[in-house]
Scaffold this active site. Sequence first.
Site, PDB file in Angstrom:
ATOM      1  N   GLU A   1       0.842  -1.212   0.000  1.00 45.40           N
ATOM      2  CA  GLU A   1       0.000   0.000   0.000  1.00 45.40           C
ATOM      3  C   GLU A   1       0.873   1.256   0.000  1.00 45.40           C
ATOM      4  O   GLU A   1       0.599   2.213   0.717  1.00 45.40           O
ATOM      5  CB  GLU A   1      -0.964  -0.025   1.196  1.00 45.40           C
TER       6      GLU A   1
ATOM      7  N   GLU B   1      -4.826  -7.834  -1.774  1.00 43.68           N
ATOM      8  CA  GLU B   1      -5.679  -7.841  -0.564  1.00 43.68           C
ATOM      9  C   GLU B   1      -7.046  -7.320  -0.962  1.00 43.68           C
ATOM     10  O   GLU B   1      -7.142  -6.364  -1.731  1.00 43.68           O
ATOM     11  CB  GLU B   1      -5.164  -6.845   0.486  1.00 43.68           C
TER      12      GLU B   1
END
Length: 400
Positions: free
Chosen positions: A213, A321
Site C-alpha cells: 500500500e 488484498e
Amino acid sequence: MSKKYRYKQAIQFRFEEGSIVHATGCYMKNVLLQVIALLIWIDFSFAQSKPADSRATVETVNLYHSLARLLNKGTMIGHQDDLAYGVGWKYVEGRSDIKDVTGDYPAVYGWELGRIELDHQVNLDSVPFEKIAHFIRLIYDRGGIVTISWHLNNPLTGKTAWDPAPGSVASVLPGGAKNELFKSWLDRVASFFLSLKGNHGELIPVIFRPFHELNGSWFWWGGKNCTPEETRELYQFTVKYLRDVKQVHNLLYAYNTDKFYSRAEYMERYPGNDFVDVIGFDIYQAYNTASNDNFVRQAGLMLSMLDSVASENHKIPALTEFGYAGLPDPEWWTQVFWKAIAPYRIAYALAWRNAGGKGNGSSEFYVPFDRQISAGDFVRFYNEKRTLFQREITKEQVYH
Ligand code: BMA
C-alpha cells in the site's frame, strides 16, 4: 411454382446460405486465430520472461511460470492467516473458515512477519513464527501458494509500521543512521525465508510483499511520508540485500499499492522490472467504495489499468488484498465481488484475516464462517468455474 423453379430456388438458397455460413465461418476463424495468437503471445512472453531473481530456485521459477499459466484458467482465492484461526477458534489443526464453509481450503495463504525484525517469537497479530513456518510446510506439501506481508516497525522511532515520522525512509537507506539496524532486520527476515524447507531439503517458494500500500500515507514507507524516489530505493535496497547479499533465492516479489486513480499514480513508486514479479493493489469495500456499484466500478477501473501494466511489463497481475469487513451483504460474493473481478486476468485474490472478536469489542472478518449470512453465496462463488481453490491447484502441481 414449377418443380424446376423450386429446385433452382433451393439450389440458390443453399448457395447463398453457404456463403453466409462461409463468410461467418471466415470471420469466426479470424477471431479465433487472433485469440489463439494473443494467448500464444501471452504465454510466449511469459515463457521468455523470468523472475526478478535470476538465481531463483527451480521450484520458485516453476511457481512463477505456473502463476502465469493459471491466468488462463481463473483466479486463485486466498485468505490471510487461514489455518491459524478464524471467527471463534484458534489453532485447531486442519481447520479453516473457508474449509468449514466450502469443504475445501483456499489456494493461496497469506502470512505476516511484523515483529520478526525485533526477534520476537510471535507476530503483531499474536501468531507464533514457529506456527507460521509449520503451516507453510503443510501448505507447500498440499501444493498451495504462500504469500507474506511485513508490517515492520518504524526503524527510526521504534514505534509501529503506522508511525509516519518524516525522514524514516531516508534513515534506513545507505548512509542513513538506521541503515545498519535495518540490515539486521533484513537478516532476520532472510533467516526465516531460508528456514522454510520441503521434504527434500528444497526451499519453499514465497511471494514476498514488502512495503505494501505504498501510495497511502498510513505507513512510514509511503505516501506523503517520503518521496517516491525514496520508496523506490527502499524497495530496491531490500530486494538487493535479500537476493544478492543474503542469497535468498526462494522469493517472488510483489509490488502493490492501495486504491489508485491513474496509471501514473500506480507507477510512481514502482521500483522497476528487475525488482518485481507480481503487481497488484489492495481494495476494500469501504468509504469511497461503500456502495456495491461504486466498488464494482472502482475495482474495474483499477483492474483494467493493472492488466495493461502487467501485459506491457510481463508481470503477473494479482489482487493482493481485498475485503468487505463484516460481510453484511448476503450476496456480495457473486453479485458484487465476482462481477467486479471476473472480466479481468488476475492470478490470485487474497481476502484479509478473520481476526474475529477483538479486545475493543469489535469483530474483524473478510470471509464467511459457518452460518455467516454470506456463507451460502460463498459456496456459489466457490462453484464458479473460474474461481480456483486448493483442490484444483493441487492438480496443477505449481512447483513442478
Ligand atoms: C490490519 C488489521 C490489523 C492487523 C494488521 C496486520 O489490516 O487486520 O488488526 O494487525 O492488518 O496484520
